[in-house]
Motif scaffolding. Structure first.
Motif, PDB file in Angstrom:
ATOM      1  N   THR A 540      12.602 -41.609  22.162  1.00 42.58           N
ATOM      2  CA  THR A 540      14.562 -40.576  21.330  1.00 42.58           C
ATOM      3  C   THR A 540      14.042 -38.915  21.622  1.00 42.58           C
ATOM      4  O   THR A 540      15.067 -38.647  21.583  1.00 42.58           O
ATOM      5  N   ASP A 541      12.871 -38.196  21.747  1.00 45.31           N
ATOM      6  CA  ASP A 541      12.403 -37.244  22.429  1.00 45.31           C
ATOM      7  C   ASP A 541      12.611 -37.205  23.875  1.00 45.31           C
ATOM      8  O   ASP A 541      13.031 -35.826  24.049  1.00 45.31           O
ATOM      9  N   ARG A 542      12.845 -38.185  24.850  1.00 46.84           N
ATOM     10  CA  ARG A 542      12.761 -37.989  26.085  1.00 46.84           C
ATOM     11  C   ARG A 542      14.648 -37.602  26.924  1.00 46.84           C
ATOM     12  O   ARG A 542      15.122 -37.919  25.730  1.00 46.84           O
ATOM     13  N   PRO A 543      14.946 -36.493  27.497  1.00 46.04           N
ATOM     14  CA  PRO A 543      16.672 -35.809  27.322  1.00 46.04           C
ATOM     15  C   PRO A 543      17.059 -37.660  28.140  1.00 46.04           C
ATOM     16  O   PRO A 543      16.212 -38.701  28.968  1.00 46.04           O
ATOM     17  N   SER A 544      18.513 -37.729  27.709  1.00 40.90           N
ATOM     18  CA  SER A 544      19.114 -38.640  29.155  1.00 40.90           C
ATOM     19  C   SER A 544      18.925 -38.239  30.380  1.00 40.90           C
ATOM     20  O   SER A 544      19.021 -36.915  30.981  1.00 40.90           O
ATOM     21  N   MET A 545      19.272 -38.615  31.924  1.00 39.33           N
ATOM     22  CA  MET A 545      19.598 -38.484  33.169  1.00 39.33           C
ATOM     23  C   MET A 545      20.436 -37.302  33.576  1.00 39.33           C
ATOM     24  O   MET A 545      20.381 -36.471  34.173  1.00 39.33           O
ATOM     25  N   LYS A 546      21.394 -37.740  32.762  1.00 36.80           N
ATOM     26  CA  LYS A 546      22.687 -36.442  33.060  1.00 36.80           C
ATOM     27  C   LYS A 546      22.169 -35.413  32.593  1.00 36.80           C
ATOM     28  O   LYS A 546      22.675 -34.197  33.137  1.00 36.80           O
ATOM     29  N   ALA A 547      21.710 -35.389  31.183  1.00 37.48           N
ATOM     30  CA  ALA A 547      20.941 -34.467  30.863  1.00 37.48           C
ATOM     31  C   ALA A 547      19.650 -33.339  31.208  1.00 37.48           C
ATOM     32  O   ALA A 547      19.485 -32.049  31.627  1.00 37.48           O
ATOM     33  N   VAL A 548      18.537 -34.083  32.297  1.00 39.41           N
ATOM     34  CA  VAL A 548      17.646 -33.734  33.228  1.00 39.41           C
ATOM     35  C   VAL A 548      19.177 -33.446  34.111  1.00 39.41           C
ATOM     36  O   VAL A 548      18.462 -32.467  34.793  1.00 39.41           O
ATOM     37  N   VAL A 549      19.790 -33.812  35.362  1.00 37.71           N
ATOM     38  CA  VAL A 549      20.175 -33.552  36.126  1.00 37.71           C
ATOM     39  C   VAL A 549      21.211 -31.754  35.396  1.00 37.71           C
ATOM     40  O   VAL A 549      21.172 -30.661  36.395  1.00 37.71           O
ATOM     41  N   GLN A 550      21.663 -31.817  34.563  1.00 33.90           N
ATOM     42  CA  GLN A 550      22.035 -30.402  33.679  1.00 33.90           C
ATOM     43  C   GLN A 550      21.085 -29.386  34.065  1.00 33.90           C
ATOM     44  O   GLN A 550      21.343 -28.140  34.215  1.00 33.90           O
ATOM     45  N   MET A 551      19.542 -29.919  33.216  1.00 35.38           N
ATOM     46  CA  MET A 551      18.361 -28.842  33.207  1.00 35.38           C
ATOM     47  C   MET A 551      18.005 -28.609  34.509  1.00 35.38           C
ATOM     48  O   MET A 551      17.939 -26.831  34.820  1.00 35.38           O
ATOM     49  N   LEU A 552      18.382 -29.316  35.591  1.00 37.20           N
ATOM     50  CA  LEU A 552      17.540 -29.133  36.872  1.00 37.20           C
ATOM     51  C   LEU A 552      19.038 -27.906  37.422  1.00 37.20           C
ATOM     52  O   LEU A 552      18.338 -26.828  38.363  1.00 37.20           O
ATOM     53  N   GLU A 553      20.036 -28.383  37.166  1.00 37.18           N
ATOM     54  CA  GLU A 553      21.101 -27.349  37.336  1.00 37.18           C
ATOM     55  C   GLU A 553      20.895 -26.191  37.354  1.00 37.18           C
ATOM     56  O   GLU A 553      22.072 -25.014  38.003  1.00 37.18           O
ATOM     57  N   GLY A 554      20.665 -25.760  36.358  1.00 32.78           N
ATOM     58  CA  GLY A 554      21.251 -24.957  35.508  1.00 32.78           C
ATOM     59  C   GLY A 554      20.198 -23.660  35.302  1.00 32.78           C
ATOM     60  O   GLY A 554      19.229 -23.056  36.567  1.00 32.78           O
ATOM     61  N   ASP A 555      20.363 -22.366  34.350  1.00 31.63           N
ATOM     62  CA  ASP A 555      19.220 -21.310  34.665  1.00 31.63           C
ATOM     63  C   ASP A 555      17.901 -21.605  34.133  1.00 31.63           C
ATOM     64  O   ASP A 555      18.415 -21.777  33.215  1.00 31.63           O
ATOM     65  N   ASN A 556      16.952 -20.882  34.270  1.00 33.99           N
ATOM     66  CA  ASN A 556      15.601 -21.733  34.229  1.00 33.99           C
ATOM     67  C   ASN A 556      15.340 -20.797  32.267  1.00 33.99           C
ATOM     68  O   ASN A 556      14.770 -21.550  31.059  1.00 33.99           O
ATOM     69  N   GLY A 557      16.352 -19.745  31.858  1.00 37.04           N
ATOM     70  CA  GLY A 557      16.736 -18.967  30.872  1.00 37.04           C
ATOM     71  C   GLY A 557      17.518 -20.180  30.233  1.00 37.04           C
ATOM     72  O   GLY A 557      16.935 -19.634  28.365  1.00 37.04           O
ATOM     73  N   ASP A 558      17.714 -21.200  30.403  1.00 38.29           N
ATOM     74  CA  ASP A 558      18.417 -22.831  29.410  1.00 38.29           C
ATOM     75  C   ASP A 558      17.640 -23.054  28.672  1.00 38.29           C
ATOM     76  O   ASP A 558      17.669 -24.411  27.795  1.00 38.29           O
ATOM     77  N   LEU A 559      16.413 -23.163  29.414  1.00 36.58           N
ATOM     78  CA  LEU A 559      15.661 -23.983  29.268  1.00 36.58           C
ATOM     79  C   LEU A 559      14.534 -23.812  27.824  1.00 36.58           C
ATOM     80  O   LEU A 559      14.192 -22.609  27.907  1.00 36.58           O
TER      81      LEU A 559
END
Length: 613
Positions: A540-559
């Motif tokens: 339950t602590d892991r993100p979905s793959m949709k959220a993972v795609v958004q992480m990889l597409e976003g800026d480092n500052g958003d992580l």
């Protein structure tokens, strides 16, 4: 009464059955369809003597008149002109150019109508460059990367094609057929002009002699005895049948028709074992070998490269084979390898895939020496993002959720531009999108990439989050360029590598980042942080793959920094320590399975797994 009349509008036209002197009364599939009479006959509703060989017609579920041309090319007959001996046919799937390579009229009784068309040798080309205005574009052949064109071979000599690959050669077809879905055919034999001149029609009395054609009267005789009662019964039965079908079966029928249409368009081809032998040139060029079989390079039609996986005849291959074909056969995504076809010939089984020239991701990130291919950090990020999008499609883009259960570098293939494609669906499972957990009788996957809950339900329920864990391990390996499990490496640190990444991700003296430029440093940190989010022990602590795609597409500052999935522990775990504390820890698992001790997890997962600095 008005509802009764409304329902009658949906009924097929009921034509009284008449009996002629030879039993070959002309019929039609619907009131708008052409009349079926000699030399044509309805294959199931008229005797064989009613038509000429090769002129068989059928009625489909839409009440269209269907003619089957060689080889298994189905067309709908729109018009039949018995005087000029021509027919107008139409492709029911609106993609005639796709069927032309399989159309061979030399073995049939029909020819293209020369008065209407210019006959020429042509070909279908696949082009990555979209600017081909000189050629006929084929819109029904869908490809996210390429476009397909219908080309006269004469034009290719005048205007050479660049960035294009020939897919099929097509001999002696009308040039104008490429941008239409209908064309006219003519027949010369048999001819019934002498019967038509007498006001009569033709009939083949002796089906074994093609020259015994007789002229008979056109007007059939009708048996009127009991016709009124018979017609009343027919109308009543038709009314009841159509009412039930219209009110109850309409929605199901639409679903079935849509499935059959999609399956005909997308299903992979079936090959015989002799085809596989020919495609691989007698298994000449071996690409690799694994636990389930050997992979060979081959060619389709001496032009298209393919990879052929010939499965071993060992136990379990039946399930593996069915799983792979049924799963990947329905997937069409730029980041999932395409299944071209399969072979199920006796005990011989094989899978034919598109060929990807740059091998697997494992060879890129783990290969040492002069053969190692070096990719910059931007390309590694693109590869990671492509894999994530492919897994997201499997989880959310299909009608049913597809769980891969074997995400690892060996199962990520790279095309000529190093775009990733997920392969090997032998362990995959299909489940409903509403299903929050998956039931499995045994663990599946590769050690080092298996999520904890797959090994023991104590850690949580098996779900799509298990693929997220495997992807996280893959990301960390891409960053470190080392396997998370390697029993052949000596003098390694006792610290688990993902744990070491977590402890040093923000350290200034981190040797992993020391010799990376600023841009590469930023990408390496992003991949590491996303990977650490994905390998959280609690699903339950892991993100979905949709959220993972958004992480990889976003800026480092958003992580944000993920929680520490590796609680502090001693560096060694002994078997005795494991046995004495097992009972206590099992109780801890029941209370809070996400707060287990790290030393037990390492023991359960395999203490011999190595970690590298």
């Amino acid at each position: 009464m008005s509802s009764f009349i409304l329902l009658l509008l949906f009924f097929p036209l009921v034509v009284p059955v008449t009996k002629s002197d030879d039993g070959c009364t002309p019929i039609r599939c619907s009131k708008h369809s052409p009349i079926i009479r000699f030399p044509f006959r309805h294959q199931t509703q008229q005797p064989q003597r009613c038509g000429y060989p090769g002129f068989d017609l059928n009625c489909d579920h839409k009440k269209d008149t269907v003619l089957v041309l060689p080889f298994s090319v189905n067309v709908v007959v729109k018009e039949i002109n018995y005087t000029s001996q021509t027919i107008l046919v139409h492709d029911p799937e609106n993609c005639l150019p796709q069927k032309l390579p399989h159309l061979n009229l030399s073995t049939s009784s029909f020819n293209f109508l020369l008065d209407d068309y210019l006959i020429s040798d042509s070909a279908i080309f696949k082009c990555s460059d979209a600017d081909k205005s000189l050629y006929r574009f084929i819109p029904c052949l869908v490809d996210p990367i390429n476009k397909y064109y219908f080309v006269d071979n004469h034009n290719t000599r005048l205007y050479p094609l660049n960035s294009c690959t020939k897919i099929h050669d097509i001999s002696a077809v009308p040039w104008s057929i490429s941008d239409k879905n209908g064309f006219r055919l003519e027949w010369s034999e048999p001819t019934c002009g002498h019967c038509e001149a007498q006001g009569k029609r033709c009939s083949l009395y002796n089906s074994t002699r093609l020259d015994s054609i007789h002229c008979i009267d056109k007007q059939p005789t009708t048996n009127h005895h009991g016709f009124g009662c018979f017609l009343a019964v027919i109308i009543l039965v038709a009314f009841v049948h159509q009412y039930i079908r219209f009110r109850i079966g309409r929605e199901n029928q639409i679903k079935i028709e849509k499935f059959l249409h999609d399956y005909r368009a997308l299903k992979p081809s079936r090959f015989s074992y002799s085809d596989i032998t020919r495609i691989t040139h007698q298994f000449h060029y071996k690409l690799g070998e694994g636990g389930y079989g050997v992979v060979y390079k081959g060619k389709l039609n001496n032009e298209i490269d393919v990879a052929v996986k010939v499965l071993n005849n060992s136990k379990g291959n039946g399930e593996e084979f069915v799983n792979e074909v049924s799963t990947i056969g329905r997937i069409h995504h730029v980041n999932v390898v395409r299944l071209v076809g399969f072979c199920a010939d006796g005990f011989q089984r094989a899978l034919v895939y598109e060929f990807l020239p740059n091998d697997s991701l494992e060879k890129i990130i783990f290969q040492a020496g002069s053969k190692k291919i070096s990719l910059d950090w931007e390309k590694l990020k693109d590869i990671a993002l492509g894999i994530a999008r492919g897994i997201e499609y499997l989880h959310e883009g299909c009608d049913q959720q597809i769980l891969h259960f074997d995400i690892k570098p060996q199962n990520i293939l790279l095309d000529h531009n190093f775009n990733p494609k997920i392969c090997d669906f032998g362990l995959a499972k299909l489940c409903s999108k509403e299903q929050s957990a998956v039931t499995m009788t045994a663990a599946r996957g590769t050690m080092g990439y298996i999520a904890p809950e797959v090994l023991s339900r104590t850690f949580g329920r098996v779900s799509y989050k298990s693929d997220v864990y495997s992807f996280g391990m893959l990301l960390l390996e891409m960053v470190g360029g080392r396997k998370n499990e390697d029993r052949n490496v000596n003098n390694t640190s006792p610290v688990y590598f993902p744990q070491w990444i977590y402890n040093h991700i923000n350290a200034e003296d981190n040797p992993t980042w020391a010799q990376i430029d600023e841009e590469g440093n930023s990408i390496a940190r992003k991949l590491s942080m996303v990977g650490l989010w994905c390998i959280q022990w609690c699903p339950t602590d892991r993100p979905s793959m949709k959220a993972v795609v958004q992480m990889l597409e976003g800026d480092n500052g958003d992580l944000t920094m993920p929680p520490n999935p590796f609680p502090a522990t001693t560096n060694s775990v002994g078997a005795g320590h494991y046995q004495t504390e097992m009972a206590i820890i099992l109780e801890d698992w029941k209370k809070n399975y996400c707060a287990v001790k790290w030393d037990l997890l390492k023991t359960l997962y395999d203490v011999t797994r190595k970690e590298y600095l």
